[in-house]
Design a protein around this motif. Structure first.
Motif, PDB file in Angstrom:
ATOM      1  N   PHE A 130       0.851  -1.195   0.000  1.00  0.00           N
ATOM      2  CA  PHE A 130       0.000   0.000   0.000  1.00  0.00           C
ATOM      3  C   PHE A 130       0.883   1.240   0.000  1.00  0.00           C
ATOM      4  N   ALA A 131       0.297   2.372  -0.358  1.00  0.00           N
ATOM      5  CA  ALA A 131       1.046   3.616  -0.314  1.00  0.00           C
ATOM      6  C   ALA A 131       1.400   3.930   1.136  1.00  0.00           C
ATOM      7  N   ASP A 132       2.626   4.364   1.375  1.00  0.00           N
ATOM      8  CA  ASP A 132       3.098   4.716   2.725  1.00  0.00           C
ATOM      9  C   ASP A 132       2.673   3.703   3.775  1.00  0.00           C
ATOM     10  N   PRO A 133       3.043   2.445   3.639  1.00  0.00           N
ATOM     11  CA  PRO A 133       2.550   1.432   4.573  1.00  0.00           C
ATOM     12  C   PRO A 133       2.984   1.685   6.014  1.00  0.00           C
ATOM     13  N   ASP A 134       4.038   2.490   6.197  1.00  0.00           N
ATOM     14  CA  ASP A 134       4.504   2.756   7.552  1.00  0.00           C
ATOM     15  C   ASP A 134       3.546   3.643   8.323  1.00  0.00           C
ATOM     16  N   ARG A 135       2.540   4.169   7.640  1.00  0.00           N
ATOM     17  CA  ARG A 135       1.597   5.037   8.346  1.00  0.00           C
ATOM     18  C   ARG A 135       0.269   4.333   8.588  1.00  0.00           C
ATOM     19  N   LEU A 136       0.170   3.055   8.191  1.00  0.00           N
ATOM     20  CA  LEU A 136      -1.071   2.308   8.441  1.00  0.00           C
ATOM     21  C   LEU A 136      -1.004   1.655   9.817  1.00  0.00           C
ATOM     22  N   VAL A 137      -2.010   1.938  10.615  1.00  0.00           N
ATOM     23  CA  VAL A 137      -1.995   1.498  11.999  1.00  0.00           C
ATOM     24  C   VAL A 137      -3.225   0.621  12.271  1.00  0.00           C
ATOM     25  N   PHE A 138      -2.970  -0.448  12.999  1.00  0.00           N
ATOM     26  CA  PHE A 138      -4.023  -1.373  13.380  1.00  0.00           C
ATOM     27  C   PHE A 138      -4.366  -1.104  14.844  1.00  0.00           C
ATOM     28  N   ALA A 139      -5.645  -1.074  15.186  1.00  0.00           N
ATOM     29  CA  ALA A 139      -6.004  -0.808  16.580  1.00  0.00           C
ATOM     30  C   ALA A 139      -7.088  -1.768  17.040  1.00  0.00           C
ATOM     31  N   PHE A 183     -11.184   1.639   1.916  1.00  0.00           N
ATOM     32  CA  PHE A 183     -10.248   1.639   0.787  1.00  0.00           C
ATOM     33  C   PHE A 183      -9.534   2.980   0.652  1.00  0.00           C
ATOM     34  N   SER A 184     -10.205   4.079   1.021  1.00  0.00           N
ATOM     35  CA  SER A 184      -9.508   5.362   0.938  1.00  0.00           C
ATOM     36  C   SER A 184      -8.447   5.438   2.035  1.00  0.00           C
ATOM     37  N   THR A 185      -8.676   4.779   3.175  1.00  0.00           N
ATOM     38  CA  THR A 185      -7.647   4.742   4.210  1.00  0.00           C
ATOM     39  C   THR A 185      -6.417   3.996   3.705  1.00  0.00           C
ATOM     40  N   LEU A 186      -6.654   2.875   3.001  1.00  0.00           N
ATOM     41  CA  LEU A 186      -5.538   2.120   2.438  1.00  0.00           C
ATOM     42  C   LEU A 186      -4.944   2.838   1.231  1.00  0.00           C
ATOM     43  N   ASP A 187      -5.653   3.828   0.712  1.00  0.00           N
ATOM     44  CA  ASP A 187      -5.250   4.559  -0.483  1.00  0.00           C
ATOM     45  C   ASP A 187      -5.197   3.632  -1.697  1.00  0.00           C
ATOM     46  N   VAL A 188      -6.280   2.874  -1.862  1.00  0.00           N
ATOM     47  CA  VAL A 188      -6.379   1.957  -2.988  1.00  0.00           C
ATOM     48  C   VAL A 188      -7.452   2.473  -3.933  1.00  0.00           C
ATOM     49  N   ALA A 189      -7.101   2.575  -5.207  1.00  0.00           N
ATOM     50  CA  ALA A 189      -8.086   2.996  -6.200  1.00  0.00           C
ATOM     51  C   ALA A 189      -8.638   1.758  -6.899  1.00  0.00           C
ATOM     52  N   ALA A 207      -2.456  -0.053  19.849  1.00  0.00           N
ATOM     53  CA  ALA A 207      -2.260   0.245  18.431  1.00  0.00           C
ATOM     54  C   ALA A 207      -0.891  -0.262  18.014  1.00  0.00           C
ATOM     55  N   GLU A 208      -0.794  -0.818  16.826  1.00  0.00           N
ATOM     56  CA  GLU A 208       0.515  -1.195  16.286  1.00  0.00           C
ATOM     57  C   GLU A 208       0.479  -1.049  14.779  1.00  0.00           C
ATOM     58  N   LEU A 209       1.659  -1.090  14.174  1.00  0.00           N
ATOM     59  CA  LEU A 209       1.691  -0.959  12.724  1.00  0.00           C
ATOM     60  C   LEU A 209       0.978  -2.158  12.103  1.00  0.00           C
ATOM     61  N   LEU A 210       0.291  -1.906  11.001  1.00  0.00           N
ATOM     62  CA  LEU A 210      -0.490  -2.959  10.360  1.00  0.00           C
ATOM     63  C   LEU A 210       0.390  -4.153  10.010  1.00  0.00           C
ATOM     64  N   LEU A 211       1.596  -3.880   9.472  1.00  0.00           N
ATOM     65  CA  LEU A 211       2.473  -4.979   9.089  1.00  0.00           C
ATOM     66  C   LEU A 211       2.820  -5.825  10.296  1.00  0.00           C
ATOM     67  N   SER A 212       3.156  -5.178  11.390  1.00  0.00           N
ATOM     68  CA  SER A 212       3.575  -5.917  12.568  1.00  0.00           C
ATOM     69  C   SER A 212       2.427  -6.784  13.085  1.00  0.00           C
ATOM     70  N   ARG A 213       1.200  -6.263  12.982  1.00  0.00           N
ATOM     71  CA  ARG A 213       0.049  -7.046  13.421  1.00  0.00           C
ATOM     72  C   ARG A 213      -0.190  -8.242  12.483  1.00  0.00           C
ATOM     73  N   THR A 214      -0.038  -7.994  11.183  1.00  0.00           N
ATOM     74  CA  THR A 214      -0.295  -9.041  10.208  1.00  0.00           C
ATOM     75  C   THR A 214       0.570 -10.268  10.468  1.00  0.00           C
ATOM     76  N   VAL A 215       1.807 -10.020  10.875  1.00  0.00           N
ATOM     77  CA  VAL A 215       2.741 -11.137  10.977  1.00  0.00           C
ATOM     78  C   VAL A 215       3.005 -11.545  12.421  1.00  0.00           C
ATOM     79  N   SER A 216       2.232 -10.994  13.375  1.00  0.00           N
ATOM     80  CA  SER A 216       2.585 -11.204  14.780  1.00  0.00           C
ATOM     81  C   SER A 216       2.640 -12.677  15.164  1.00  0.00           C
ATOM     82  N   GLY A 273      -6.181   2.738  10.757  1.00  0.00           N
ATOM     83  CA  GLY A 273      -6.061   4.173  10.545  1.00  0.00           C
ATOM     84  C   GLY A 273      -4.835   4.521   9.722  1.00  0.00           C
ATOM     85  N   ARG A 274      -4.902   5.648   9.039  1.00  0.00           N
ATOM     86  CA  ARG A 274      -3.714   6.162   8.366  1.00  0.00           C
ATOM     87  C   ARG A 274      -3.259   7.395   9.124  1.00  0.00           C
TER      88      ARG A 274
END
Lengths: 110, 871
Positions: free
Chosen positions: B119-128, B187-193, B323-332, B286-287
């Motif tokens: 995703f665009a700027d994945p470091d700013r996607l946060v999972f809560a 989808f707008s949070t993920l910035d996906v068109a 809250a944690e980064l989405l990537l970190s949550r995905t692979v926890s 969240g972004r």
């Protein structure tokens, strides 16, 4: 005694002699293919020609090339006096070795 | 004129001589390009590049020597390796295994843990999500989420979503789709068109909005036949027609391969969803606004949660946020496993390097005479050293290349046999990073173990060695270095063996776990009643009743039962409850239990042991008094020392109007969330009194459970052909898949440890054997003077074993230091388990004894006269 020549070197010298004023790089390669049935990479061709040049057996001078070669010059090769001598000596050496062997090849080849 | 291939032309310009010498040759090629074609041009270019490549450097005299020397060294090295095929084979195999395994694991780690999300700027996607005071994570209550969204200032946008199975009907075959219910801004949070059509908006979330769906490209291709006019068409999901409004881009991926996304509109007015006390499976996404850190965002969410606790103490006391980064949550769930494997493979690579260093040093020592002669004849020291460096670099690069092939094969196996549900496993591939890693590792090895013999060679003065003959003064030092390397190898092997041993013990403990039921001869099937037709309870209850009768009539079925969920697979209905006749604890401390509606025969089919009272049976109908069966854990915790039969409990908050339920039986604890998880409190209630919409069938068979598979599915479809059945598995398969991760890591660690052990024993054998050769003279003298065989044996073996023991000591310290890292993967065994450590030490000692004895036997069989003559 003139330099000892390998078979490929002999072929090259002969081809250059046959081509005369037409002995340019591409022609030499084509003549080798048609007359000697010998396909040779350009790497091997020029490396050998360079070696013959270093031994003083051939020399070349640049001639202007046409538009088909992007205006780049071409090499017109000629066999030097030393090259002719070496060829002659190679031929004589072979003739001596062939003497008395010819009839052995006429029989059935086992 | 035809233009030559640009790269070929570039290569020619950089290899051919400059000026007319090169121009004439290029001209010839260009002249014939037209007739012979670009392929021919490339071949001639390569042949010329090879012939002229080195010569070009004549232009710069200084470099010429270095390059010619390098070329010469390389050719010399390759000839040398070809002359010693056994040595070369061992070195290459060692390197290929070390580099191959580490590249494969690195690729796995890179693909799953490190590579950014697509995703665009994945470091700013946060999972809560929300957490209880005891640290247990739970999903976000919907009203809480709405408050987060209204009050927060840290996110550009904040969305929520949950995974939701969707039943696709109205086509030939009913099908279960992986789906996700998402808020309009997901989808707008993920910035996906969208690839085509529109995204969801807030309007789609309003109650009464017409049902819309967004589908994945894969679903559009496979199920909708890539129809170009798909937008505006309807698909039936859970019995409701949804209009397709958008198609996602082909590379879109959010965790699982979801086929379809639906907005909140359909559930927005749902009573359960709007209850703040319910946590219905939604998670926040969240972004972050630019410049806002994850910590700042978490701080703000926590402040909001604290406000909500004060505002709604009934539902929110003790409910916090994490809250944690989405990537970190995905692979926890796989992070620890992968890091342990990465560590293990790092050790393996180190062992491989040490082993190759060992071999190369041995070879270098054997060649000291040759090197010394060359030095004496005027070979510059730097030249000799550079030759050895070139040798080791060549062998490590070759090992790296073979290792890459090993890595590709190994990685394919790892991906194929990866446990079900491993996140991002499809993204794993041998990529550029891994390639780079392999060659970095290879050349690092080369320089590392090239350094020692090179250093040694450069320090030899020719005179010294030539005069002293073959056993030069430098060999004692090389022997010390080799012993040092051996100690390192043994220590690392011990750590690896310990890890493997602990994982094996974990597996063993898992198979010993009392699951609370008999997993053999059990077939399980899952299915869902989805759609408006099933909204009311009575039709669902009637369905289960009829299904049970049909299941019982299948030949070969001994006992059949239906429940909302299966053991091991996990519960989806956990609820707080209160017990009658006891003080009600504070809200944050209310007990919580898994609630499982179950039919008559379900517990019997599982083979669950009845401890007291009775099981659920035909007396428990929709109209009968509310009864329950509880597990031993619940009985023990709620009524310690009392008879649980006849006691009452009530599901939900104390003020809820849910009925009091009477305990009629107590059954053994059944493992609910996998074998390794602690058993929760469990409540089984009559399925007629709380008929679920998702259900599971369990049938106990006399013979092979797979044999009744078709009949069981047919029984469901005879009642309603639109009910898709899925996850058809025997209970044994289910149990097995719940330990897949443990089995996988155990397997990989055991293989690594076996390779490590093999390498270490080869190394040890080499060192001891070399020692024997070096001391042939000494041993000969001893034996000539009447030393006993046993004494010589002790001398040689003792030497090797001393080395091993030092390595074991260091390795033990290492294993203990690293025990904390692996503890999280273990079950039922401590990371410092004395049994495992003892076994590992015995194995290592045993192997070491064999590796030392073989050369020692050679020593005692020496003929003393021959030995003395070896000078």
């Amino acid at each position: 005694m003139a330099a000892y020549l390998g078979e490929f070197e002999q072929h090259l010298l002969l081809v250059i002699l046959r081509l005369g004023s037409e002995a340019f790089g591409s022609n030499i390669a084509r003549e080798l293919e048609t007359q000697a049935g010998r396909k040779v990479s350009r790497g091997a061709l020029y490396a050998t020609l360079d070696r013959l040049e270093r031994k003083g057996l051939v020399r070349w001078k640049p001639e202007p090339g046409g538009s088909a070669r992007g205006g780049l010059p071409r090499r017109a090769y000629a066999v030097s006096a030393g090259g002719r001598a070496a060829l002659a000596e190679s031929r004589d050496r072979l003739r001596r070795l062939w003497r008395g062997v010819e009839h052995l090849l006429k029989g059935p080849v086992s | 004129m035809k233009q030559p291939p640009p790269w070929a032309d570039w290569l020619l310009r950089h290899t051919l001589p400059t000026g007319v010498d090169g121009d004439t040759i290029r001209g010839d090629l260009i002249e014939e390009l037209e007739a012979r074609g670009p392929w021919w041009y490339w071949r001639q270019t390569l042949s010329l590049a090879i012939r002229y490549g080195w010569r070009r450097k004549h232009d710069r005299e200084g470099h010429t020597m270095a390059f010619d020397n390098l070329w010469q060294d390389a050719r010399y090295a390759i000839r040398g390796y070809l002359k010693a095929p056994a040595f070369t084979l061992v070195v290459l195999t060692t390197l290929a295994l070390g580099i191959g395994a580490s590249t494969a694991i690195f690729s796995l780690v890179n693909g799953i843990l490190l590579r950014p999300l697509p995703f665009a700027d994945p470091d700013r996607l946060v999972f809560a999500d929300e957490v209880k005071t005891d640290g247990d994570h739970m999903s976000v209550s919907w009203p809480n989420f709405l408050d987060w969204r209204a009050r927060q200032h840290v996110f550009v946008s904040l969305a929520a979503s949950r995974s939701e199975l969707q039943m696709l009907t109205g086509r030939d075959q009913p099908r279960r789709l992986l789906g996700r219910r998402v808020t309009g801004n997901f989808f707008s949070t993920l910035d996906v068109a969208m690839a085509s059509g529109r995204s969801f908006s807030d309007a789609d979330d309003r109650p009464g909005a017409s049902p819309a769906a967004i589908v994945s490209t894969q679903f559009w291709k496979n199920d909708l036949g890539s129809a170009p006019d798909v937008l505006g068409k309807a698909i039936v999901l859970n019995g409701v027609a949804h209009t397709i409004v958008g198609v996602l881009p082909p590379d879109f991926k959010y965790g699982q391969p979801y086929s379809v996304f639906v907005p909140m509109g359909a559930v927005a007015a749902d009573r359960d969803l709007l209850d703040r006390g319910n946590h219905e499976g939604y998670f926040g996404l969240g972004r972050l606004k630019p410049g806002v850190t994850l910590e700042a965002a978490e701080r703000e969410l926590r402040a909001i949660a604290a406000d909500l606790q004060r505002q709604y103490p009934n539902t929110n006391s003790g409910v916090g946020v994490e809250a944690e980064l989405l990537l970190s949550r995905t692979v926890s769930q796989v992070r620890l496993t992968l890091y342990v494997l990465l560590g293990a493979v790092g050790f393996l690579l180190l062992i491989a390097c040490a082993n190759v260093a060992n071999l190369l040093i041995a070879r270098g020592t054997a060649r000291q005479h040759e090197l010394a002669v060359r030095a004496a004849l005027g070979g510059a020291r730097r030249r000799l050293a550079s030759q050895l460096l070139v040798e080791s670099t060549i062998v490590s690069l070759a090992g790296g290349a073979i290792g890459l092939a090993v890595a590709a094969a190994l990685l394919r196996l790892l991906v194929r046999f990866a446990p079900e549900g491993t996140p991002r496993i499809d993204d794993v591939g041998l990529d550029g990073m891994a390639l780079l890693f392999a060659f970095a590792a290879a050349s690092a090895c080369g320089i590392a173990f090239g350094a020692f013999p090179a250093f040694q060679a450069s320090s030899i003065t020719g005179q010294q060695v030539v005069v002293r003959g073959r056993s030069g003064g430098a060999s004692a030092r090389s022997h010390r270095v080799r012993r040092g390397l051996m100690i390192v190898e043994v220590a690392l092997a011990l750590v690896l063996l310990t890890g493997a041993g602990l994982m094996m013990r974990t597996l063993q403990q898992l198979t010993r776990v009392d699951a609370g039921f008999r997993p053999d001869h059990l077939l399980t099937v899952r299915a869902s009643l989805a759609g408006p037709h099933w909204d009311q309870r009575p039709p669902r209850a009637a369905f289960y009743d009829q299904l049970l009768t049909r299941l019982g009539a299948i030949p070969g079925v001994q006992r059949a039962g239906i429940a909302s969920r299966l053991p091991i697979d996990g519960s989806d209905w956990n609820s707080i409850f209160i017990v009658s006749g006891k003080p009600i604890p504070p809200r944050a401390e209310l007990p919580s239990s898994a609630f499982t509606p179950a039919s008559t025969g379900y517990l019997e089919a599982l083979g669950t042991r009845l401890v007291r009272g009775r099981l659920l049976d035909s007396r428990d109908t929709a109209a009968s008094p509310s009864t329950i069966v509880v597990n031993e854990t619940l009985a023990r915790k709620m009524w310690p020392g009392e008879d649980p039969i006849g006691q009452q409990l009530k599901q939900g908050w104390p003020e809820w109007k849910t009925p009091w339920r009477q305990v009629v039986g107590v059954v053994a604890d059944v493992k609910f969330e996998g074998l390794a998880e602690p058993t929760p409190m469990q409540v089984y209630l009559p399925i007629a009194q709380a008929p679920p919409s998702d259900f599971a069938i369990a049938v106990r068979t006399a013979g092979d459970p797979q044999a009744v598979r078709t009949a069981v599915e047919a029984a469901v479809h005879a009642l309603d052909r639109d009910i898709p059945t899925y996850s058809v598995r025997t209970m044994e398969q289910l149990v097995e898949s719940s330990t897949a991760r443990e089995r996988m890591s155990a397997l990989v660690l055991v293989v690594f440890a076996a390779v490590a052990l093999l390498l270490a024993s080869i190394g040890l054998y080499g060192v001891v054997s070399h020692g024997v050769t070096e001391r042939t003279h000494e041993i000969g003298v001893r034996m000539a003077l009447g030393a006993e065989t046993a004494h010589v044996l002790r001398l040689v073996v003792g030497h090797g074993l001393a080395t091993t023991m030092v390595g074991i000591g260091i390795g033990l310290a290492g294993a203990l230091a690293l025990s904390r890292a692996i503890q999280g993967l273990l079950f039922g065994v401590s990371a410092t388990d004395p049994l495992t450590l003892g076994a590992v030490i015995s194995v290592l000692m045993g192997v070491a004894i064999v590796a030392c004895y073989l050369p020692a036997r050679r020593a005692i069989r020496l003929d003393p006269t021959l030995a003395l003559r070896s000078e």
